[in-house]
Design a protein around this motif. Structure first.
Motif, mmCIF file in Angstrom:
data_model
loop_
_atom_site.group_PDB
_atom_site.id
_atom_site.type_symbol
_atom_site.label_atom_id
_atom_site.label_comp_id
_atom_site.label_asym_id
_atom_site.label_seq_id
_atom_site.Cartn_x
_atom_site.Cartn_y
_atom_site.Cartn_z
ATOM 1 N N GLU A 504 0.844 -1.195 0.000
ATOM 2 C CA GLU A 504 0.000 0.000 0.000
ATOM 3 C C GLU A 504 0.878 1.242 0.000
ATOM 4 O O GLU A 504 1.772 1.382 0.830
ATOM 5 C CB GLU A 504 -0.909 0.015 1.233
ATOM 6 N N GLY A 508 -2.426 3.836 -3.663
ATOM 7 C CA GLY A 508 -3.224 2.637 -3.479
ATOM 8 C C GLY A 508 -2.369 1.387 -3.498
ATOM 9 O O GLY A 508 -1.130 1.442 -3.428
ATOM 10 N N PRO A 509 -2.991 0.220 -3.634
ATOM 11 C CA PRO A 509 -2.231 -1.031 -3.601
ATOM 12 C C PRO A 509 -1.376 -1.211 -4.849
ATOM 13 O O PRO A 509 -1.753 -0.812 -5.956
ATOM 14 C CB PRO A 509 -3.325 -2.106 -3.516
#
Length: 549
Positions: A504, A508-509
Motif C-alpha cells: 500500500e 493505493g495497492p
C-alpha cells in the motif's frame, strides 16, 4: 555480438538425476557399440545439485541397472530404511498410527534408502564426467532452437550482463548456441522450455490435465538421543482442511539429522491457504515436535511436484527432442517417488538415441520407438498400477480415497478394472476469497516455526539484482485489478519465499515482485488463477544453493 555455437550429438538440459542418468547411459551404450558420441549437460544452478530438492527416500532399481557397482563407487546412498510409521493426524494434538497391513503396498519402503538427492546428483555428475560427458553448471538454457522444418535443433544459453532495463551492461556476454542431433529436456518440474514444447507440439493432447503439489522441506540437526537413523515417517490429515489434500514426511538420516516436509496439492480451493504457514504450524504437532524440539534448523527449500501420473503423461518424443522425467511427470505418486522413475525414463531415451545414431540417424527425427520401449519397461508397469492413486484422493478425499487405494493396491495389485480421471485444472480450483474461510496463522516462535525471510536466507538464494525480472507478468495490472478483489491476491500466500507482495502506498495497492527471494519452486507459474505469471530462467547461477537437500 553474435552468439557462438557448439555441435554435439546430444545436449541434455538440466543436471538432475534424469538428465545425468541419460548422459551416463548414452556413453555406456557408445562404449558397448564401439561408437563415439559427444554429450553435453547444461545446468542453471551455480553447481550441480544447487537446485536439487527432494524428500528423499530412494528406490535404487534404476541405479542398480545403470551402475550395478554403485556401492563400490562410493555413492552417497548409505542410510537404509529400518523402520516405518504411517500416521493420520486427527487434529493439532492427536494422531493415530496405521498398522502396516492397512498401508497401500507401494508406500512400504523396505530396501529403500534415505538420501540427499542433491548429493546423489553431484555423484552422478562425477560418473558422467568420468565417462566423457561435458557438464556445464551455471549455464541455463533459455531458448529452444529450431531447424527450418520445425524440428528441434538445440538450445541457447542465456545472455549474461543484461541490466534491469533490458539493455546490455559493460559485462554483457551473449549466450552460446548448443546444436545437437537430439536434445533431452530434463529440467525438472514445470521446466519453462518443456512447457513451451508441450504447447507447441500438443504433446498433452487427449490427456488429463497435469496435477501438481508444492513440497516444502527443512533439514534439522537434532538431539542425538532422539535420532533414529533409517526411520521413515509418512502421514496425512491435520493441518490441511477445507478439502485441501497432501501429506507429510519426516526421515531420520545419519549424523543426527532429520528431513521434515509438508506436501500440499495445488488443487486446493481456499485462497487464504498458505502452504508455508501450514508447514510451520505442522511442526508443532506432538508427533513431529518430539523429534525437532531442542534441535537446530539447518536448511530450507521448496519445490513443486508433478504428480498426475500415467493419465496425465504427455507424449515424450517430438522431432529432434525428448521431454523426460519430472518435466513430463514420471513420478509414481502411489509410491511418492520419482527418482528411479525419472532415471529410467532418461535411460530408455539414451538407449533409443544411441541405437538410432549407430544405425546412421542424422538427428531431427521423432524417435517414436521410445514409446514401445517405454511400454515394454517396468516404468510403464509401475505407472499403470499407480494410475488411480492421485485421482482417488482428489475425488474421494483422504479417508474414502485411502480406502479405494488400499483395495486397488493391496487386493488388485494396481490393476482394478477401472481408471479414475481428474479433469480439473489446479489453477481453476480457487474459490473467491469472500466465499472461503479466512485462515489466521499463529506467529512463528523462532524455535520450531519461522518466518519466510529467515527461511529464504537458509536456502542461500541469491540473484544478480540488476537484471530483468525472471517472473514475467503477461498483464502487469491484472494482480491488482482482478486477483486482489476476487482472491485477495493469493500469490502472497502460495509463494513459499515472500516473492510476491501487495504494498500500500499513496496511490493505493501495488503488486511488488521481490525476485531475488525466488527459490525456483515454480508454484506461481502453476497456481496463479489467471495464468498470468510465467517463470523464465534468470541469469546463470541465480537461485538457491542447497548444500545437501
Amino acid at each position: 555480438m553474435e552468439r557462438e555455437s557448439m555441435e554435439f550429438d546430444v545436449v541434455v538440459v538440466g543436471a538432475g538425476v534424469t538428465g545425468l542418468a541419460a548422459a551416463c547411459r548414452l556413453m555406456q551404450k557408445a562404449q558397448e557399440q564401439e561408437q563415439e558420441l559427444t554429450v553435453c549437460v547444461v545446468e542453471k544452478g551455480s553447481e550441480v545439485g544447487a537446485h536439487i530438492l527432494s524428500g528423499a527416500v530412494m528406490e535404487t532399481r534404476a541405479l542398480d541397472e545403470l551402475f550395478p557397482d554403485w556401492k563400490e563407487r562410493d555413492a552417497p546412498i548409505t542410510c537404509e530404511v529400518t523402520a516405518e510409521d504411517t500416521l493420520l493426524l486427527l487434529n493439532d494434538s492427536k494422531g493415530v498410527k496405521l498398522p502396516g497391513f492397512a498401508v497401500p503396498k507401494p508406500m512400504h519402503n523396505k530396501g529403500n534408502y534415505i538420501v540427499s538427492l542433491a548429493n546423489v546428483t553431484r555423484w552422478l555428475a562425477e560418473q558422467a564426467e568420468a565417462l566423457g560427458v561435458e557438464v556445464f553448471p551455471g549455464f541455463p538454457a533459455s531458448e529452444i532452437l529450431y531447424h527450418e522444418d520445425g524440428s528441434v535443433k538445440g538450445v541457447a544459453t542465456g545472455d549474461m550482463g543484461i541490466g534491469a532495463d533490458g539493455e546490455p551492461k559493460d559485462s554483457y556476454t551473449p549466450g552460446m548456441e548448443l546444436h545437437a542431433k537430439y536434445t533431452l529436456f530434463t529440467e525438472g518440474v514445470r521446466g519453462h522450455l518443456g512447457k513451451q514444447l508441450l504447447n507447441a507440439f500438443a504433446l498433452d493432447q487427449g490427456k488429463d490435465p497435469q496435477h501438481y503439489a508444492i513440497g516444502i522441506k527443512e533439514l534439522w540437526d537434532i538431539d542425538p538421543a532422539k535420532s533414529k537413523p533409517g526411520l521413515v515417517v509418512h502421514g496425512s490429515g491435520w493441518p490441511l482442511s477445507d478439502g485441501a489434500s497432501g501429506g507429510f514426511f519426516l526421515y531420520h538420516d545419519e549424523n543426527n539429522q532429520v528431513e521434515v516436509g509438508l506436501i500440499v496439492d495445488l488443487n486446493y480451493s481456499n485462497p487464504w491457504l498458505s502452504p508455508f504457514d501450514e508447514f510451520q504450524r505442522f511442526k508443532h504437532h506432538p508427533e513431529i515436535r518430539q523429534y525437532l524440539e531442542g534441535g537446530t534448523r539447518v536448511s530450507y527449500g521448496a519445490r513443486a511436484i508433478t504428480k498426475g501420473g500415467l493419465n496425465c503423461l504427455p507424449k515424450m518424443t517430438l522431432p529432434g527432442a525428448f521431454v523426460l522425467g519430472c518435466n513430463a511427470g514420471t513420478l509414481n505418486f502411489a509410491k511418492i517417488k520419482g527418482i528411479h522413475t525419472g532415471m529410467k525414463s532418461g535411460m530408455l531415451a539414451a538407449e533409443v538415441i544411441a541405437d538410432a545414431l549407430k544405425a546412421g540417424d542424422e538427428g531431427g527425427k521423432d524417435l517414436t520407438q521410445y514409446d514401445d520401449a517405454f511400454k515394454a519397461s517396468w516404468l510403464y508397469d509401475e505407472l499403470y498400477r499407480g494410475r488411480n492413486f492421485g485421482p482417488a484422493m482428489h475425488k474421494f478425499g483422504t479417508f474414502l480415497g485411502g480406502t479405494f487405494n488400499f483395495v486397488d493396491q493391496n487386493i488388485f495389485g494396481g490393476k482394478i478394472p477401472l481408471t479414475l480421471h481428474d479433469t480439473h485444472k489446479d489453477h481453476e480450483m480457487l474459490k473467491p476469497a469472500a466465499e472461503a474461510r479466512k485462515i489466521e496463522y499463529p506467529k512463528p516462535d523462532g524455535k520450531l516455526s519461522f518466518d519466510k525471510l529467515s527461511s529464504v536466507y537458509l536456502s542461500n538464494a541469491t540473484h544478480e539484482e540488476d537484471q530483468p525480472c525472471h517472473l514475467r507478468l503477461t498483464d502487469p495490472e491484472l494482480p491488482i485489478r482482478e486477483n486482489l478483489p476476487k482472491y485477495a491476491e493469493p500469490a502472497q500466500r502460495y509463494c513459499p519465499a515472500g516473492v510476491y507482495e501487495v504494498v500500500e502506498d499513496a496511490n493505493g495497492p501495488r503488486f511488488q515482485i521481490n525476485f531475488s527471494n525466488c527459490v525456483h519452486c515454480k508454484t506461481c507459474d502453476i497456481k496463479d488463477p489467471a495464468q498470468n505469471i510465467t517463470w523464465v530462467t534468470p541469469e546463470g547461477g541465480g537461485g538457491p544453493v542447497y548444500p545437501n537437500m
